[in-house]
Design a protein around this motif. Structure first.
Motif, PDB file in Angstrom:
ATOM      1  N   LEU A 181       0.844  -1.203   0.000  1.00  0.00           N
ATOM      2  CA  LEU A 181       0.000   0.000   0.000  1.00  0.00           C
ATOM      3  C   LEU A 181       0.879   1.253   0.000  1.00  0.00           C
ATOM      4  O   LEU A 181       1.783   1.383   0.820  1.00  0.00           O
ATOM      5  CB  LEU A 181      -0.894   0.016   1.244  1.00  0.00           C
ATOM      6  N   VAL A 182       0.581   2.173  -0.905  1.00  0.00           N
ATOM      7  CA  VAL A 182       1.259   3.470  -0.917  1.00  0.00           C
ATOM      8  C   VAL A 182       0.336   4.491  -0.250  1.00  0.00           C
ATOM      9  O   VAL A 182      -0.795   4.698  -0.701  1.00  0.00           O
ATOM     10  CB  VAL A 182       1.598   3.919  -2.351  1.00  0.00           C
ATOM     11  N   VAL A 183       0.798   5.092   0.844  1.00  0.00           N
ATOM     12  CA  VAL A 183       0.000   6.102   1.554  1.00  0.00           C
ATOM     13  C   VAL A 183       0.545   7.472   1.164  1.00  0.00           C
ATOM     14  O   VAL A 183       1.605   7.892   1.633  1.00  0.00           O
ATOM     15  CB  VAL A 183       0.074   5.896   3.078  1.00  0.00           C
ATOM     16  N   LEU A 184      -0.184   8.144   0.284  1.00  0.00           N
ATOM     17  CA  LEU A 184       0.227   9.474  -0.183  1.00  0.00           C
ATOM     18  C   LEU A 184      -0.407  10.509   0.751  1.00  0.00           C
ATOM     19  O   LEU A 184      -1.615  10.776   0.670  1.00  0.00           O
ATOM     20  CB  LEU A 184      -0.229   9.683  -1.631  1.00  0.00           C
ATOM     21  N   ASP A 185       0.398  11.043   1.642  1.00  0.00           N
ATOM     22  CA  ASP A 185      -0.098  11.994   2.655  1.00  0.00           C
ATOM     23  C   ASP A 185      -0.071  13.402   2.054  1.00  0.00           C
ATOM     24  O   ASP A 185       0.999  13.970   1.845  1.00  0.00           O
ATOM     25  CB  ASP A 185       0.793  11.889   3.894  1.00  0.00           C
ATOM     26  N   GLU A 186      -1.255  13.946   1.829  1.00  0.00           N
ATOM     27  CA  GLU A 186      -1.362  15.260   1.205  1.00  0.00           C
ATOM     28  C   GLU A 186      -1.800  16.334   2.206  1.00  0.00           C
ATOM     29  O   GLU A 186      -2.583  17.226   1.873  1.00  0.00           O
ATOM     30  CB  GLU A 186      -2.326  15.212   0.032  1.00  0.00           C
ATOM     31  N   ALA A 187      -1.273  16.274   3.405  1.00  0.00           N
ATOM     32  CA  ALA A 187      -1.650  17.261   4.429  1.00  0.00           C
ATOM     33  C   ALA A 187      -1.413  18.689   3.948  1.00  0.00           C
ATOM     34  O   ALA A 187      -2.170  19.599   4.268  1.00  0.00           O
ATOM     35  CB  ALA A 187      -0.854  17.006   5.707  1.00  0.00           C
ATOM     36  N   TYR A 188      -0.364  18.877   3.152  1.00  0.00           N
ATOM     37  CA  TYR A 188       0.031  20.236   2.756  1.00  0.00           C
ATOM     38  C   TYR A 188      -0.264  20.520   1.284  1.00  0.00           C
ATOM     39  O   TYR A 188       0.257  21.484   0.726  1.00  0.00           O
ATOM     40  CB  TYR A 188       1.525  20.438   3.059  1.00  0.00           C
ATOM     41  N   ARG A 189      -1.059  19.683   0.661  1.00  0.00           N
ATOM     42  CA  ARG A 189      -1.334  19.800  -0.775  1.00  0.00           C
ATOM     43  C   ARG A 189      -1.764  21.210  -1.168  1.00  0.00           C
ATOM     44  O   ARG A 189      -1.334  21.752  -2.186  1.00  0.00           O
ATOM     45  CB  ARG A 189      -2.424  18.790  -1.162  1.00  0.00           C
ATOM     46  N   ALA A 190      -2.645  21.811  -0.387  1.00  0.00           N
ATOM     47  CA  ALA A 190      -3.242  23.097  -0.789  1.00  0.00           C
ATOM     48  C   ALA A 190      -2.207  24.191  -0.979  1.00  0.00           C
ATOM     49  O   ALA A 190      -2.445  25.162  -1.707  1.00  0.00           O
ATOM     50  CB  ALA A 190      -4.263  23.543   0.250  1.00  0.00           C
ATOM     51  N   PHE A 191      -1.056  24.056  -0.331  1.00  0.00           N
ATOM     52  CA  PHE A 191      -0.036  25.109  -0.394  1.00  0.00           C
ATOM     53  C   PHE A 191       0.931  24.926  -1.553  1.00  0.00           C
ATOM     54  O   PHE A 191       1.808  25.759  -1.773  1.00  0.00           O
ATOM     55  CB  PHE A 191       0.743  25.154   0.928  1.00  0.00           C
ATOM     56  N   SER A 295      10.112  25.250  -0.364  1.00  0.00           N
ATOM     57  CA  SER A 295       8.950  24.611   0.244  1.00  0.00           C
ATOM     58  C   SER A 295       7.707  24.714  -0.624  1.00  0.00           C
ATOM     59  O   SER A 295       7.452  25.727  -1.259  1.00  0.00           O
ATOM     60  CB  SER A 295       8.665  25.260   1.595  1.00  0.00           C
ATOM     61  N   GLN A 296       6.940  23.637  -0.578  1.00  0.00           N
ATOM     62  CA  GLN A 296       5.603  23.630  -1.174  1.00  0.00           C
ATOM     63  C   GLN A 296       4.552  23.523  -0.067  1.00  0.00           C
ATOM     64  O   GLN A 296       3.389  23.254  -0.342  1.00  0.00           O
ATOM     65  CB  GLN A 296       5.472  22.437  -2.131  1.00  0.00           C
ATOM     66  N   ALA A 297       4.976  23.736   1.163  1.00  0.00           N
ATOM     67  CA  ALA A 297       4.068  23.560   2.302  1.00  0.00           C
ATOM     68  C   ALA A 297       3.874  24.891   3.026  1.00  0.00           C
ATOM     69  O   ALA A 297       4.244  25.941   2.500  1.00  0.00           O
ATOM     70  CB  ALA A 297       4.645  22.508   3.248  1.00  0.00           C
ATOM     71  N   ASN A 298       3.281  24.840   4.202  1.00  0.00           N
ATOM     72  CA  ASN A 298       3.062  26.091   4.951  1.00  0.00           C
ATOM     73  C   ASN A 298       4.168  26.309   5.983  1.00  0.00           C
ATOM     74  O   ASN A 298       3.920  26.834   7.065  1.00  0.00           O
ATOM     75  CB  ASN A 298       1.678  26.100   5.606  1.00  0.00           C
ATOM     76  N   PHE A 299       5.363  25.872   5.639  1.00  0.00           N
ATOM     77  CA  PHE A 299       6.529  26.106   6.493  1.00  0.00           C
ATOM     78  C   PHE A 299       7.754  26.092   5.599  1.00  0.00           C
ATOM     79  O   PHE A 299       7.702  25.626   4.451  1.00  0.00           O
ATOM     80  CB  PHE A 299       6.638  25.017   7.578  1.00  0.00           C
ATOM     81  N   VAL A 300       8.839  26.616   6.139  1.00  0.00           N
ATOM     82  CA  VAL A 300      10.127  26.560   5.444  1.00  0.00           C
ATOM     83  C   VAL A 300      11.161  26.046   6.441  1.00  0.00           C
ATOM     84  O   VAL A 300      11.227  26.538   7.574  1.00  0.00           O
ATOM     85  CB  VAL A 300      10.554  27.942   4.908  1.00  0.00           C
ATOM     86  N   THR A 301      11.924  25.068   6.023  1.00  0.00           N
ATOM     87  CA  THR A 301      12.945  24.496   6.884  1.00  0.00           C
ATOM     88  C   THR A 301      14.307  24.998   6.411  1.00  0.00           C
ATOM     89  O   THR A 301      14.674  24.821   5.247  1.00  0.00           O
ATOM     90  CB  THR A 301      12.857  22.964   6.858  1.00  0.00           C
ATOM     91  N   ALA A 302      15.015  25.650   7.335  1.00  0.00           N
ATOM     92  CA  ALA A 302      16.251  26.346   6.964  1.00  0.00           C
ATOM     93  C   ALA A 302      17.403  25.886   7.846  1.00  0.00           C
ATOM     94  O   ALA A 302      17.192  25.477   8.995  1.00  0.00           O
ATOM     95  CB  ALA A 302      16.068  27.858   7.117  1.00  0.00           C
ATOM     96  N   ARG A 303      18.603  25.972   7.286  1.00  0.00           N
ATOM     97  CA  ARG A 303      19.785  25.554   8.049  1.00  0.00           C
ATOM     98  C   ARG A 303      20.200  26.687   8.979  1.00  0.00           C
ATOM     99  O   ARG A 303      21.009  27.546   8.637  1.00  0.00           O
ATOM    100  CB  ARG A 303      20.924  25.164   7.122  1.00  0.00           C
TER     101      ARG A 303
END
Lengths: 371, 343
Positions: A181-191, A295-303
C-alpha cells in the motif's frame, strides 16, 4: 506488575515520544512551531460552534460531512473514510497492514507519526534517505519496496516541505508491487503549486493500492478539532472504516467542517496569504545566504541553529521548531504565520546577519523546480 | 534624542534616515512605535506633498506602540497604546461642536513628525491605553476602525434594505465589518474589481457583485461601472473614490436611501438637484472620528481574529521606501503595516 512494566517498556522501545511545537511566550500569533493556520477558521465555524442546534447529546452523524468531503475531493462517499485527524489513519493502516515480520518503507527523515505507528505495530522500518533537495528519492523507495507492506509518502513532505513531482509519483506507483500500500499523505497539498498537485482521481483509478491521506488541520484551520480523511478504492475504505472506532470524529468537529466548507473563499484567501509570506521568507533566507529547502508547504525548513535564532526570536514572542525534534539537527522549521509575525522574523534574521561573528552558514541555496 | 525614521523631502523621495525629537516633558509620552499603518492619505502625500507643514516630513498617523517614557507618570511604562491621529485647533467654532469638525484640523505626520519612526513624542492625552495582552499589530487598526465607526454612526438608523460597498480597500472592509457588527444580518454587497480584495470580501461574508470572475463565489452581472444591475440598495458606501464613483453610488441607491461617502476624491461630479429631491436621496459625508478611538481599541482587543485578515502586508523599515513608493501602481489587498525600526 514488574512483568507488565517490562512488557510495556519493550512495546514502546525505540518509539520516540511526540513533542508538540512549543507555544509562544507572547500572543498566539507568535507560534510558528506547529504549521497551524495563522488566520484561524472562517467566521462561520465559530458561529457553528456556538449554535444552539449543535446537539452534543446525540452520537455524531457523519454522512453529510463524508458526502461534502468526497465532493470536494472529486469523488463519491464510498471512496472516503473519515478519521480523527489524519494521524488516526496512520494507526489504522499500521494495525491492518503492518506487524511483526512486515516492512514499512519511509523517507529519512520522515513524518514522525508514520514511524511511530509502524514501530508500535512491530514492523521493521526501511528508511530511504531524502535527496539533497529534501524530496523523497522515489526510485530508491521503489527499490526498497520489495517485500514491503506499506510505503509512507508525505508530499509535500514534513519536515522539509519539498514535494514530489506528479510524474515521479506515477513512476513510483507503477513500480510498487500490487500488495504494497502506498499512503500518499497530502496534508500540505493546498499550499503547493498547481503543477505539483497530482491528479489523485486518475491515480486512484489506476492503482487500487493507493491511499490518499488528507487533513483539515492545515488549510482548513481545524487542527484543534482533529479531522482527517482517506480516499481510496471502496474495498480498502470499507476495511479501514470497519477497523476504526465508529464515532472517532465528534459532532463538534463535523459541524465545524460543514461550516468551513461553506466558505471556500476563506480557505483560498488563507492559502494565498501563506504562499505570499512563504515567498518573502524564502527570498529573505536566500538573500542572507541561508540554505533552505524550497517549500511547497506552509513552512520553510532552513539551516539555522535553534540556539542562534531562539533567544532573539523569544524576545519578540516568536517560537519556531528545532530541527532536532524532526530528525534534522542544525535546522529549524519555520511555520508561515500572519504577515506582521513574519516581518518580525525577517527582522530577526536580518539582525542576526548584521551581528559580527554571528552569521549563519553562507551556503548555496538548494533549489528545485517549482521553488 | 535621535530616532530612526522614514523621511519625505520636498522632492517627494522617501528615504530611510533619522531625525531629532525632543525628549518628552510632563504631560507627554515617548512611544516606541511597534507598528504604523499606511493610509491612503499617506499615499496621496507621497505622490503630491499635499498637507505637509514641515520638511523633511515623517508620515504615519495610524500608530500602535509601547510607552517608553512618561515623565508625568500618567501611564505606566511598557503599556501598549494607540496614538490619536487628530490635531484639532481646539479654538474654532467647529471644535466647539466636535473635534472632527475643526476648521483647521491637521493630522499627525502632516503637521508634526508621525509614526513612521522608531520613537514618537505626543501629549499624554493623545494616547489610548490598550488592555493587557493586546497585540500591537492588531491595535494599529484602531485609528482606521474609528474612522469606519464614525462613518457608520453618521447613519440615522439601520438601513431598511441591503447595503452596497463600492471599493474593498481597508476602509471599505472596515466599514463592512462595522455595518454587520452593528446590525447583524444586514446584507452587504461589495463591488470591487481587484480579485484578491473581492476574495477577502467574500471570505468575510459579503456578497460580491460586479467584481472579477472569482473561482470561489457567485458574481452577479454588473453594468460595467461597478454598480450591479437590478438591485436597490438602501445604503451605498462610496469607499472607492474612482472618477464618477459618487455618480454610480447615487444611481445604485434606492429612493429614500443614503449614499455614505468615505473616499477622498477630488474630482467634480454633476449633481442634479431634482434627482436628490424626487428620489429623496441623502448624500452623507464624514471625516475622522470623535470619541470612537477607545471603543475601537476595545473591539480590537476583544476580538482580534475578527480583524486579523485585514492586515495583509507587513514591511520592515528598510523595506518600506520601496513598497510605499510602488503602492500607487500596485495597491495592497488590505492594510499595510510598517515596523519602523531595526533590531
Amino acid at each position: 506488575m514488574a512483568g507488565l512494566t517490562e512488557y510495556l517498556e519493550a512495546r514502546v522501545r525505540g518509539v520516540p515520544a511526540y513533542r508538540p511545537g512549543r507555544p509562544s511566550p507572547g500572543p498566539t500569533a507568535g507560534k510558528l512551531s506547529s504549521n497551524e493556520a495563522p488566520l484561524g477558521p472562517a467566521p462561520e465555524v465559530l458561529a457553528a460552534l456556538a449554535s444552539p442546534w449543535l446537539s452534543v447529546n446525540r452520537y455524531p452523524e457523519q454522512a453529510a460531512a463524508v458526502e461534502a468531503m468526497a465532493a470536494g475531493a472529486g469523488t463519491t462517499p464510498e471512496h472516503v473514510v473519515l478519521t480523527n485527524g489524519s494521524d488516526e489513519l496512520c494507526y489504522l493502516v499500521a494495525n491492518l497492514l503492518l506487524g511483526p515480520g512486515r516492512v514499512a518503507v519511509l523517507g529519512d527523515p520522515c513524518y514522525q507519526i508514520d514511524a511511530t505507528a509502524s514501530l508500535l505495530s512491530g514492523a521493521e522500518l526501511r528508511r530511504v534517505p531524502l535527496r539533497e533537495d529534501g524530496c523523497h528519492d522515489l526510485r530508491a523507495m521503489a527499490r526498497a519496496c520489495a517485500g514491503a507492506s506499506v510505503v509512507w509518502l508525505p508530499s509535500p513532505h514534513n519536515p522539509t516541505g519539498a514535494a514530489c513531482r506528479p510524474d515521479e509519483i506515477d513512476e513510483l506507483l507503477e513500480a510498487v508491487p500490487d500488495d504494497c500500500l502506498v499512503v500518499l499523505d497530502e496534508a500540505y497539498r493546498a499550499f503547493a503549486d498547481p503543477d505539483m498537485q497530482p491528479d489523485v482521481g486518475r491515480l486512484l483509478a489506476r492503482h487500487p493500492n493507493l491511499l490518499v491521506q488528507r487533513t483539515l488541520s492545515k488549510d482548513w484551520a481545524l487542527a484543534g478539532l482533529r479531522v482527517g480523511y482517506g480516499i481510496a478504492a471502496p474495498e480498502l475504505i470499507e476495511v479501514l472504516a470497519r477497523s476504526r472506532p465508529p464515532f472517532s470524529v465528534n459532532a463538534v468537529a463535523l459541524a465545524a467542517f460543514q461550516a468551513a466548507a461553506g466558505n471556500e473563499a476563506w480557505r483560498s484567501m488563507s492559502v494565498g496569504r501563506v504562499r505570499h509570506e512563504r515567498r518573502l521568507l524564502q527570498s529573505a533566507l536566500a538573500s542572507g545566504g541561508v540554505a533552505y529547502y524550497p517549500s511547497q508547504a506552509n513552512f520553510v525548513t532552513a539551516r539555522l541553529e535553534a540556539s542562534f535564532l531562539g533567544p532573539a526570536l523569544a524576545a519578540t514572542g516568536t517560537v519556531v521548531r528545532a530541527g532536532e525534534d524532526l530528525g534534522l539537527p542544525g535546522w529549524v522549521r519555520i511555520s508561515i504565520g500572519w504577515a506582521p509575525q513574519m516581518a518580525v522574523l525577517r527582522g530577526v534574521l536580518a539582525s542576526g546577519q548584521r551581528q559580527p561573528g554571528n552569521e549563519p552558514g553562507r551556503e548555496t541555496v538548494t533549489t528545485t523546480k517549482g521553488a | 534624542m535621535r530616532t530612526d525614521a522614514l523621511l519625505l523631502d520636498r522632492d517627494l523621495k522617501l528615504v530611510l534616515g533619522s531625525r531629532d525629537i525632543d525628549a518628552p516633558v510632563p504631560g507627554e509620552v515617548l512611544v516606541r512605535v511597534a507598528w504604523a499603518g499606511v493610509c491612503g492619505s499617506d499615499l496621496h502625500v507621497l505622490a503630491s506633498g499635499a498637507w505637509v507643514a514641515y520638511w523633511p516630513a515623517t508620515l504615519g498617523h495610524e500608530v500602535a506602540g509601547v510607552v517608553e517614557k512618561c515623565p508625568g507618570g500618567e501611564i505606566p511604562l511598557g503599556v501598549t497604546v494607540v496614538v490619536d491621529s487628530r490635531l484639532p485647533c481646539g479654538e474654532c467654532p467647529g471644535c466647539s461642536r466636535a473635534p472632527s469638525l475643526c476648521h483647521n484640523m491637521t493630522w499627525l505626520g502632516e503637521s508634526r513628525p508621525g509614526g513612521f519612526a522608531r520613537f514618537l513624542v505626543v501629549p499624554v492625552t493623545s494616547v489610548v491605553a490598550c488592555p493587557d495582552g493586546t497585540e500591537a499589530a492588531i491595535a494599529v487598526l484602531a485609528e482606521p476602525l474609528s474612522v469606519a465607526m464614525h462613518a457608520v454612526s453618521r447613519l440615522a438608523a439601520r438601513p431598511p434594505g441591503p447595503a452596497l460597498v463600492l471599493g474593498y480597500g481597508p476602509v471599505g472592509a472596515l466599514v463592512h465589518l462595522e455595518l454587520v457588527r452593528r446590525w447583524p444580518g444586514l446584507a452587504v454587497f461589495v463591488s470591487e474589481p481587484n480579485t484578491e480584495r473581492a476574495e477577502l470580501a467574500l471570505a468575510l461574508g459579503a456578497q460580491v457583485v460586479a467584481g472579477p470572475a472569482l473561482a470561489t463565489g457567485d458574481i452577479a452581472a454588473g453594468t460595467g461601472d461597478g454598480v450591479p444591475a437590478g438591485r436597490e440598495f438602501a445604503l451605498v458606501v462610496d469607499a472607492a473614490g474612482y472618477p464618477q464613483s459618487l455618480v454610480a453610488a447615487s444611481r445604485a441607491v434606492a429612493n429614500g436611501g443614503t449614499v455614505l461617502v468615505v473616499a477622498l476624491s477630488g474630482q467634480a461630479v454633476p449633481v442634479v438637484p431634482s434627482e436628490l429631491v424626487e428620489r429623496a436621496i441623502s448624500i452623507v459625508g464624514c471625516i475622522g472620528f470623535d470619541d470612537e478611538l477607545p471603543q475601537a481599541v476595545g473591539l480590537l482587543a476583544s476580538a482580534p481574529d475578527r480583524y486579523r485578515p485585514l492586515v495583509t502586508e507587513a514591511v520592515l523599515l528598510e523595506e518600506a521606501p520601496r513598497r510605499l513608493a510602488e503602492m500607487g501602481r500596485r495597491p495592497s489587498v488590505g492594510k499595510v503595516v510598517v515596523r519602523p525600526w531595526r533590531d
